[in-house]
Every structure is written in C-alpha cells, then in structure tokens.
Design a protein around this motif. Structure first.
Motif, PDB file in Angstrom:
ATOM      1  N   GLN A   1      37.400  32.837 -34.001  1.00 25.12           N
ATOM      2  CA  GLN A   1      36.866  33.819 -33.571  1.00 25.12           C
ATOM      3  C   GLN A   1      37.096  34.969 -33.027  1.00 25.12           C
ATOM      4  O   GLN A   1      37.380  36.165 -33.281  1.00 25.12           O
ATOM      5  CB  GLN A   1      35.457  33.076 -33.233  1.00 25.12           C
ATOM      6  N   LEU A   2      37.940  34.055 -31.912  1.00 28.58           N
ATOM      7  CA  LEU A   2      38.552  35.437 -31.519  1.00 28.58           C
ATOM      8  C   LEU A   2      39.703  35.894 -32.046  1.00 28.58           C
ATOM      9  O   LEU A   2      39.842  37.453 -31.518  1.00 28.58           O
ATOM     10  CB  LEU A   2      39.208  34.930 -30.454  1.00 28.58           C
ATOM     11  N   GLN A   3      40.373  36.223 -32.753  1.00 23.93           N
ATOM     12  CA  GLN A   3      40.845  36.302 -34.193  1.00 23.93           C
ATOM     13  C   GLN A   3      40.923  37.490 -34.756  1.00 23.93           C
ATOM     14  O   GLN A   3      41.284  38.116 -35.266  1.00 23.93           O
ATOM     15  CB  GLN A   3      42.190  35.173 -34.490  1.00 23.93           C
ATOM     16  N   GLU A   4      39.749  36.488 -35.709  1.00 26.42           N
ATOM     17  CA  GLU A   4      39.341  37.211 -35.800  1.00 26.42           C
ATOM     18  C   GLU A   4      38.149  39.104 -35.768  1.00 26.42           C
ATOM     19  O   GLU A   4      38.848  39.592 -36.356  1.00 26.42           O
ATOM     20  CB  GLU A   4      38.335  36.040 -36.614  1.00 26.42           C
ATOM     21  N   HIS A   5      37.785  38.585 -34.571  1.00 22.37           N
ATOM     22  CA  HIS A   5      37.047  40.030 -34.304  1.00 22.37           C
ATOM     23  C   HIS A   5      37.401  40.108 -32.571  1.00 22.37           C
ATOM     24  O   HIS A   5      37.040  41.363 -32.520  1.00 22.37           O
ATOM     25  CB  HIS A   5      34.989  38.913 -34.580  1.00 22.37           C
ATOM     26  N   GLY A   6      38.110  39.708 -32.310  1.00 23.02           N
ATOM     27  CA  GLY A   6      38.426  39.718 -30.604  1.00 23.02           C
ATOM     28  C   GLY A   6      37.139  39.559 -29.304  1.00 23.02           C
ATOM     29  O   GLY A   6      36.143  39.065 -29.736  1.00 23.02           O
ATOM     30  N   ALA A   7      38.090  40.188 -28.679  1.00 17.94           N
ATOM     31  CA  ALA A   7      37.485  38.966 -27.049  1.00 17.94           C
ATOM     32  C   ALA A   7      35.950  39.906 -26.892  1.00 17.94           C
ATOM     33  O   ALA A   7      35.421  39.584 -26.579  1.00 17.94           O
ATOM     34  CB  ALA A   7      38.098  38.735 -26.313  1.00 17.94           C
ATOM     35  N   GLY A   8      35.714  41.845 -27.475  1.00 16.30           N
ATOM     36  CA  GLY A   8      34.591  41.795 -26.900  1.00 16.30           C
ATOM     37  C   GLY A   8      33.586  41.865 -27.972  1.00 16.30           C
ATOM     38  O   GLY A   8      32.464  42.567 -28.344  1.00 16.30           O
ATOM     39  N   ALA A   9      33.817  41.309 -29.028  1.00 11.77           N
ATOM     40  CA  ALA A   9      32.332  41.105 -30.307  1.00 11.77           C
ATOM     41  C   ALA A   9      32.290  39.989 -29.604  1.00 11.77           C
ATOM     42  O   ALA A   9      32.078  39.284 -28.210  1.00 11.77           O
ATOM     43  CB  ALA A   9      33.181  40.734 -32.049  1.00 11.77           C
ATOM     44  N   PRO A  10      30.406  39.932 -30.344  1.00 17.09           N
ATOM     45  CA  PRO A  10      29.558  38.811 -29.885  1.00 17.09           C
ATOM     46  C   PRO A  10      30.405  37.978 -30.350  1.00 17.09           C
ATOM     47  O   PRO A  10      29.439  37.217 -30.885  1.00 17.09           O
ATOM     48  CB  PRO A  10      28.447  39.374 -30.441  1.00 17.09           C
ATOM     49  N   VAL A  11      30.770  37.044 -30.040  1.00 13.57           N
ATOM     50  CA  VAL A  11      31.397  35.366 -30.375  1.00 13.57           C
ATOM     51  C   VAL A  11      30.823  34.423 -29.336  1.00 13.57           C
ATOM     52  O   VAL A  11      31.669  33.094 -29.425  1.00 13.57           O
ATOM     53  CB  VAL A  11      33.014  35.624 -30.827  1.00 13.57           C
ATOM     54  N   TRP A  12      30.742  34.940 -27.961  1.00 13.59           N
ATOM     55  CA  TRP A  12      30.152  34.312 -27.023  1.00 13.59           C
ATOM     56  C   TRP A  12      29.495  33.418 -27.134  1.00 13.59           C
ATOM     57  O   TRP A  12      28.203  34.200 -27.366  1.00 13.59           O
ATOM     58  CB  TRP A  12      30.648  34.850 -25.822  1.00 13.59           C
ATOM     59  N   ARG A  13      29.094  32.014 -27.340  1.00 14.38           N
ATOM     60  CA  ARG A  13      28.317  31.321 -26.777  1.00 14.38           C
ATOM     61  C   ARG A  13      27.641  30.855 -25.156  1.00 14.38           C
ATOM     62  O   ARG A  13      28.575  30.201 -24.655  1.00 14.38           O
ATOM     63  CB  ARG A  13      28.417  30.695 -27.732  1.00 14.38           C
ATOM     64  N   ARG A  14      26.719  31.663 -24.940  1.00 13.58           N
ATOM     65  CA  ARG A  14      26.765  30.889 -23.409  1.00 13.58           C
ATOM     66  C   ARG A  14      25.674  29.572 -23.241  1.00 13.58           C
ATOM     67  O   ARG A  14      24.170  29.166 -24.102  1.00 13.58           O
ATOM     68  CB  ARG A  14      25.896  31.713 -22.225  1.00 13.58           C
ATOM     69  N   LEU A  15      26.093  28.206 -22.101  1.00 18.75           N
ATOM     70  CA  LEU A  15      25.114  27.251 -23.309  1.00 18.75           C
ATOM     71  C   LEU A  15      23.724  27.193 -23.059  1.00 18.75           C
ATOM     72  O   LEU A  15      23.605  28.217 -21.848  1.00 18.75           O
ATOM     73  CB  LEU A  15      26.051  26.179 -22.292  1.00 18.75           C
TER      74      LEU A  15
END
Length: 73
Positions: A29-43
C-alpha cells in the motif's frame, strides 16, 4: 474518562496518557499510494485513514468546539 488539568487555562479531553495508538499498513500500500494516502489502519477503527487522522484525538476537537460556544467550563 475526562481528566482535570493542573493548568487553569488548559484544554482537557479524554485521558489518553496511558494509550499508545497502533497504526498499521502494508509495504504494498505504501509503494502504490504513498505514506500520505489513507492507507493507515488504527487498531480499533474501521477504515483506512491518513497517518495524521489515524493519530488524531477527535474527542479533543469536540471539547474545543463545546468550549468555544460556552457549553463547558
């Protein structure tokens, strides 16, 4: 649970002092969308978010809004 501040003009919210937010993603996800994209999931939350949104404290924003209109002391 809300906590009281030691400072007279402090804005308090929920006590997260013992909480550690855990956010996860995948390398793909980081490679495809970048760190600024909504790819982070908070538990504990249902959907992917940007990193800043995943680390945010929305309870604090709600408290600030109520204080602005005088609903809380």
């Amino acid at each position: 649970m809300p906590y009281e501040s030691l400072y007279e003009k402090a804005v308090t919210a929920w006590d997260y002092s013992q909480a550690v937010p855990v956010v996860v993603t995948t390398l793909e996800q980081l490679q495809e969308h970048g760190a600024g994209a909504p790819v982070w999931r908070r538990l504990g939350r249902a959907h992917g978010q940007t990193l800043t949104a995943a680390l945010d404290n929305p309870d604090g924003h709600a408290l600030l809004a109520r204080r602005a209109v005088g609903d809380v002391g």
